[in-house]
Design a protein around this motif. Sequence first.
Motif, short mmCIF file in Angstrom:
data_model
loop_
_atom_site.label_atom_id
_atom_site.label_comp_id
_atom_site.label_asym_id
_atom_site.label_seq_id
_atom_site.Cartn_x
_atom_site.Cartn_y
_atom_site.Cartn_z
N ALA A 16 0.85 -1.19 0.00
CA ALA A 16 0.00 0.00 0.00
C ALA A 16 0.88 1.24 0.00
CB ALA A 16 -0.89 -0.01 1.24
N ALA A 17 0.36 2.28 -0.58
CA ALA A 17 1.08 3.54 -0.58
C ALA A 17 1.23 4.02 0.86
CB ALA A 17 0.32 4.57 -1.40
N ALA A 18 2.23 4.82 1.08
CA ALA A 18 2.44 5.39 2.41
C ALA A 18 2.92 6.82 2.24
CB ALA A 18 3.49 4.58 3.18
N VAL A 38 -4.04 14.19 2.00
CA VAL A 38 -5.40 14.23 1.47
C VAL A 38 -5.45 13.57 0.10
CG1 VAL A 38 -7.22 15.79 0.62
CG2 VAL A 38 -6.13 16.22 2.83
N GLU A 39 -4.46 13.89 -0.72
CA GLU A 39 -4.34 13.29 -2.06
C GLU A 39 -4.28 11.77 -1.96
OE1 GLU A 39 -0.88 13.94 -4.93
OE2 GLU A 39 -1.53 15.97 -4.39
N LEU A 40 -3.41 11.27 -1.10
CA LEU A 40 -3.23 9.83 -0.94
C LEU A 40 -4.47 9.16 -0.36
CD1 LEU A 40 0.44 9.79 0.35
CD2 LEU A 40 -0.37 8.86 -1.81
N LEU A 41 -5.13 9.82 0.58
CA LEU A 41 -6.32 9.24 1.19
C LEU A 41 -7.47 9.12 0.20
CD1 LEU A 41 -6.33 10.88 4.74
CD2 LEU A 41 -5.72 8.53 4.13
N ARG A 45 -7.48 3.20 -0.07
CA ARG A 45 -8.51 2.84 0.91
C ARG A 45 -7.93 2.26 2.18
NH1 ARG A 45 -11.67 5.92 0.91
NH2 ARG A 45 -11.57 6.86 -1.09
N THR A 46 -6.62 2.14 2.29
CA THR A 46 -6.00 1.57 3.48
C THR A 46 -6.35 2.43 4.70
OG1 THR A 46 -4.14 0.89 2.11
CG2 THR A 46 -3.80 0.86 4.48
N ASP A 47 -6.84 1.77 5.74
CA ASP A 47 -7.18 2.50 6.95
C ASP A 47 -6.83 1.63 8.15
OD1 ASP A 47 -8.13 4.79 8.23
OD2 ASP A 47 -10.09 3.90 8.56
N PRO A 48 -6.00 2.06 9.05
CA PRO A 48 -5.33 3.35 9.09
C PRO A 48 -4.27 3.46 8.00
CG PRO A 48 -4.58 1.99 10.91
CD PRO A 48 -5.66 1.22 10.21
N PHE A 49 -4.06 4.68 7.56
CA PHE A 49 -3.12 4.92 6.47
C PHE A 49 -1.70 5.02 7.03
CE2 PHE A 49 -0.94 7.31 3.20
CZ PHE A 49 -1.37 6.62 2.08
N PRO A 50 -0.75 4.29 6.44
CA PRO A 50 0.61 4.29 6.98
C PRO A 50 1.39 5.57 6.64
CG PRO A 50 0.48 2.83 5.09
CD PRO A 50 -0.91 3.34 5.33
N CYS A 51 2.10 6.07 7.63
CA CYS A 51 3.01 7.21 7.45
C CYS A 51 4.39 6.75 7.92
CB CYS A 51 2.57 8.40 8.28
SG CYS A 51 1.08 9.16 7.66
N ASP A 52 5.32 6.71 6.99
CA ASP A 52 6.68 6.27 7.29
C ASP A 52 7.45 7.44 7.90
OD1 ASP A 52 9.35 5.50 7.31
OD2 ASP A 52 9.16 4.36 5.47
N VAL A 53 7.81 7.29 9.17
CA VAL A 53 8.51 8.35 9.89
C VAL A 53 9.92 7.91 10.30
CG1 VAL A 53 6.43 9.51 10.71
CG2 VAL A 53 7.42 7.66 12.06
N GLY A 78 -12.58 11.19 7.94
CA GLY A 78 -13.12 9.94 8.46
C GLY A 78 -12.12 8.80 8.48
N ARG A 79 -10.84 9.12 8.44
CA ARG A 79 -9.78 8.11 8.42
C ARG A 79 -8.81 8.39 9.56
NH1 ARG A 79 -8.99 7.02 2.84
NH2 ARG A 79 -7.53 5.37 3.40
N CYS A 80 -7.72 7.61 9.63
CA CYS A 80 -6.67 7.88 10.60
C CYS A 80 -5.34 7.43 10.02
CB CYS A 80 -6.95 7.21 11.94
SG CYS A 80 -7.00 5.44 11.89
#
Length: 140
Positions: A16-18, A38-41, A45-53, A78-80
Motif C-alpha cells: 500500500a502507498a504510504a 489528502v491526495e493519498l487518502l 482505501r488503506t485504513d489506518p493509512f501508513p506514514c513512514d517516519v 473519516g480516516r486515521c
Amino acid sequence: MVEPPEPPEPAAPQPAAALIVYAPLTRADVPGLCARLVELLHRERTDPFPCDVSALVRPDLAVIEALARLQLTARGLGRCIRLRGASGELRDLLALTGLDEIVRAGPRAAGLGVECRREAEQREQVWHVQERVEADDLPL
C-alpha cells in the motif's frame, strides 16, 4: 509431444502507498504534507493509512505538531494514520506530549502505558470530586 505452459505465478501483492515524512521537518512543511496526505487518502482505501517516519531520528516539537496535524487531517476525512518506523525517541516524545495514541505500529506501541491527565486550574470546577467541609475548618 508439447508440454502445456506452466501457469503464471500469482502476482505479489503490491504494498500500500504510504506517506513518507522526511527530515528535517519544519512547521512550514506541514501544509504541504497535509495536502499530500489528502491526495493519498482519496486514492487509497488503506485504513489506518501508513506514514513512514523512519527518517525522523531527532524529533522535536515541530515534528510532534506536524504528526498531530496529519492525524487531524485524516480524521477530518473519516480516516486515521498509523506511524511506521517510529524511533524510540519519537515514541517517547509522543508519549510525553500525550499524543502516543497516533503511534499504533509495532509491539512497543501497545505498551507505552503513558496516561496524561489534565489538572484543573485555579477557580475551575473539578469534576468527580466531592468536598466535605469540617466544622472546625475556617475559610481562608
